[in-house]
Scaffold this active site. Sequence first.
Site, PDB file in Angstrom:
ATOM      1  N   ASP A   1       1.109  -1.046   0.191  1.00 54.83           N
ATOM      2  CA  ASP A   1      -0.300  -0.107  -0.061  1.00 54.83           C
ATOM      3  C   ASP A   1       0.991   1.215  -0.093  1.00 54.83           C
ATOM      4  O   ASP A   1       1.843   1.272   0.887  1.00 54.83           O
ATOM      5  CB  ASP A   1      -0.917   0.037   1.253  1.00 54.83           C
ATOM      6  CG  ASP A   1      -1.663   1.035   1.347  1.00 54.83           C
ATOM      7  OD1 ASP A   1      -1.743   2.387   0.667  1.00 54.83           O
ATOM      8  OD2 ASP A   1      -2.683   1.129   2.180  1.00 54.83           O
TER       9      ASP A   1
ATOM     10  N   GLY B   1      -9.347   3.720  -5.837  1.00 51.21           N
ATOM     11  CA  GLY B   1      -8.171   3.318  -5.751  1.00 51.21           C
ATOM     12  C   GLY B   1      -7.010   4.245  -4.927  1.00 51.21           C
ATOM     13  O   GLY B   1      -7.182   4.286  -3.580  1.00 51.21           O
TER      14      GLY B   1
ATOM     15  N   ASP C   1      -5.954   7.221  -5.007  1.00 54.65           N
ATOM     16  CA  ASP C   1      -6.573   8.531  -4.666  1.00 54.65           C
ATOM     17  C   ASP C   1      -7.626   8.288  -3.411  1.00 54.65           C
ATOM     18  O   ASP C   1      -7.336   9.068  -2.617  1.00 54.65           O
ATOM     19  CB  ASP C   1      -7.493   8.934  -5.732  1.00 54.65           C
ATOM     20  CG  ASP C   1      -7.603  10.270  -5.992  1.00 54.65           C
ATOM     21  OD1 ASP C   1      -6.963  10.974  -5.010  1.00 54.65           O
ATOM     22  OD2 ASP C   1      -8.368  10.987  -6.946  1.00 54.65           O
TER      23      ASP C   1
ATOM     24  N   GLY D   1      -5.368   1.249 -12.935  1.00 52.16           N
ATOM     25  CA  GLY D   1      -6.392   0.789 -12.277  1.00 52.16           C
ATOM     26  C   GLY D   1      -7.992   0.982 -13.057  1.00 52.16           C
ATOM     27  O   GLY D   1      -8.158   0.556 -14.236  1.00 52.16           O
TER      28      GLY D   1
HETATM   29  N1  AR6 Z   1      -1.295   1.635  -2.869  1.00 53.08           N
HETATM   30  C1  AR6 Z   1      -0.630   1.194  -4.132  1.00 53.08           C
HETATM   31  N2  AR6 Z   1      -1.287   1.013  -5.452  1.00 53.08           N
HETATM   32  C2  AR6 Z   1      -2.622   0.781  -5.343  1.00 53.08           C
HETATM   33  C3  AR6 Z   1      -3.339   1.250  -4.138  1.00 53.08           C
HETATM   34  C4  AR6 Z   1      -2.705   1.392  -2.809  1.00 53.08           C
HETATM   35  N3  AR6 Z   1      -3.279   1.742  -1.715  1.00 53.08           N
HETATM   36  N4  AR6 Z   1      -4.766   1.073  -4.379  1.00 53.08           N
HETATM   37  C5  AR6 Z   1      -4.976   1.017  -5.703  1.00 53.08           C
HETATM   38  N5  AR6 Z   1      -3.688   0.634  -6.293  1.00 53.08           N
HETATM   39  P1  AR6 Z   1      -6.106   3.468  -9.783  1.00 53.08           P
HETATM   40  P2  AR6 Z   1      -5.862   5.004 -12.165  1.00 53.08           P
HETATM   41  C6  AR6 Z   1      -3.362   0.289  -7.477  1.00 53.08           C
HETATM   42  O1  AR6 Z   1      -7.440   2.904 -10.233  1.00 53.08           O
HETATM   43  O2  AR6 Z   1      -6.014   3.778 -13.104  1.00 53.08           O
HETATM   44  C7  AR6 Z   1      -9.448   7.227  -9.235  1.00 53.08           C
HETATM   45  O3  AR6 Z   1     -10.697   7.118  -8.886  1.00 53.08           O
HETATM   46  C8  AR6 Z   1      -4.352  -0.346  -8.569  1.00 53.08           C
HETATM   47  O4  AR6 Z   1      -4.362  -1.799  -8.226  1.00 53.08           O
HETATM   48  O5  AR6 Z   1      -5.925   3.993  -8.381  1.00 53.08           O
HETATM   49  O6  AR6 Z   1      -4.844   6.170 -12.448  1.00 53.08           O
HETATM   50  C9  AR6 Z   1      -8.732   8.590  -9.432  1.00 53.08           C
HETATM   51  O7  AR6 Z   1      -9.783   9.791  -8.829  1.00 53.08           O
HETATM   52  C10 AR6 Z   1      -3.577  -0.013  -9.821  1.00 53.08           C
HETATM   53  O8  AR6 Z   1      -2.578  -0.876 -10.282  1.00 53.08           O
HETATM   54  O9  AR6 Z   1      -5.471   4.688 -10.551  1.00 53.08           O
HETATM   55  C11 AR6 Z   1      -9.041   8.702 -10.964  1.00 53.08           C
HETATM   56  O10 AR6 Z   1     -10.303   9.056 -11.233  1.00 53.08           O
HETATM   57  C12 AR6 Z   1      -3.038   1.233  -9.702  1.00 53.08           C
HETATM   58  O11 AR6 Z   1      -2.713   1.363  -8.271  1.00 53.08           O
HETATM   59  C13 AR6 Z   1      -8.750   7.222 -11.447  1.00 53.08           C
HETATM   60  O12 AR6 Z   1      -9.131   6.457 -10.196  1.00 53.08           O
HETATM   61  C14 AR6 Z   1      -3.590   2.510 -10.221  1.00 53.08           C
HETATM   62  O13 AR6 Z   1      -5.173   2.407  -9.914  1.00 53.08           O
HETATM   63  C15 AR6 Z   1      -7.320   6.989 -11.809  1.00 53.08           C
HETATM   64  O14 AR6 Z   1      -7.260   5.791 -12.236  1.00 53.08           O
END
Ligand code: AR6
Length: 179
Positions: free
Chosen positions: A16, A38, A40, A125
């Site tokens: 995390d 995610g 964020d 994600g």
């Molecule tokens: N620590 C590390 N990696 C993580 C965590 C964490 N706590 N949680 C998820 N991941 P995403 P995006 C991974 O969806 O695709 C949001 O709603 C996850 O498994 O966080 O850039 C924002 O507000 C994936 O591999 O980001 C935007 O609207 C990676 O982090 C949108 O999502 C990125 O997933 C951005 O989407």
Amino acid sequence: MQVTIHTTAIFLCQGDITAQCVDAMVNAANARLAGGGGVDGAIHRAGGPAIMDACKKIGGCPTGSAVITTGGNLPAPHVIHAVGPVYRNGSSGEPELLKSVYKSCLNLAEKNHIKSIAFPSISTGAYGYPIAEAAHIALSTVLEHVTGSTGIERIVFVLFSSPDFECYQSLLEKMTKHG
Ligand code: AR6
């Protein structure tokens, strides 16, 4: 896994991102800086309302770019909010935008004298970027950047799932073995 390029150590770890002790944590944000799920969601939950207050003052950030705020209650004093592209078909400018977002983060980090920074896998994600393609762009952009003179001593990629970690690991091994 760890490799050292020039004066920068690059680490990969699974977990995390909000638990990382670094100067700056990168958030996978949206262009309105409005918060979400995610990474964020995790960053705003762990960091508290000071981060959203700072995001509201900034107002937004174009795709492919990044802005910096306080880290609130996080172990990191700074959060760099990075807006990656939504993946459509791979030929709508997504690779250029993804490269640009990593470069923006690294440039912002240097400008703010940040010595250690943690990245999530931006756009892979909710934004649907295929992991192998995104990992290649993330790693090549960072490797290219650190061959120059940079004040950044430590860069950590924090991968949430074990398949994502393995994907980054095998790519980093290949990229550093063959130059
Ligand atoms: N620590 C590390 N990696 C993580 C965590 C964490 N706590 N949680 C998820 N991941 P995403 P995006 C991974 O969806 O695709 C949001 O709603 C996850 O498994 O966080 O850039 C924002 O507000 C994936 O591999 O980001 C935007 O609207 C990676 O982090 C949108 O999502 C990125 O997933 C951005 O989407």
